[in-house]
Design a protein around this motif. Structure first.
Motif: not given
Length: 149
Positions: A37-46, A48-63
């Protein structure tokens, strides 16, 4: 096969001849389920963090792309402004040269006119002096005649 913590926690096993210590297995499965359960939660958190970072990276690339386009546009505008300024400077230079040439021609023409006027005045002066001299000489001749009786 995906395992969830609930799958591990409630897994049932068949008992064999020798059997097993059910309490120990249950305790071990509970620990595995908690860790899963802890690993699954950490995996989901990671994730989500990857999704946020990819979104930020995409925005940075657009910028970055926007910034590159802006820099290219600014360079093009600067080049165009420089070329326009050079053309205007050349035009101003040619106009100044033409004005200088026109002024020089006017000055030369005025000098020729003044020289002509001076020459004309000299001729008039010379004519006046010769006529005045002739008049004076005529008077002197007349005076000389009256002095001799």
């Amino acid at each position: 096969m995906d395992l969830t913590p609930l799958d591990v926690r409630y897994q049932e096993f068949k008992q064999g001849l020798r059997g097993y210590a059910v309490a120990e297995v249950r305790e071990y499965l509970a620990q595995v389920a908690d860790r899963l359960a802890a690993l699954t939660e950490e995996n989901e958190s990671l994730r989500e963090r990857i999704r946020i970072l990819e979104s930020e990276l995409s925005q940075a690339r657009e910028g970055e792309a926007d910034l590159k386009r802006a820099v290219v546009a600014a360079e093009r505008i600067a080049r165009d402004i420089k070329q326009q300024a050079e053309r205007e400077a050349e035009l101003i230079k040619r106009e100044a040269e033409a004005a200088r040439e026109q002024t020089m021609q006017e000055i030369v023409a005025e000098m020729k006119r003044i020289r002509g006027d001076i020459e004309s005045l000299r001729q008039e002066r010379d004519l006046f002096l010769s006529q005045f001299r002739a008049l004076l000489e005529g008077y002197l001749t007349s005076l000389d005649r009256y002095k001799r009786p």
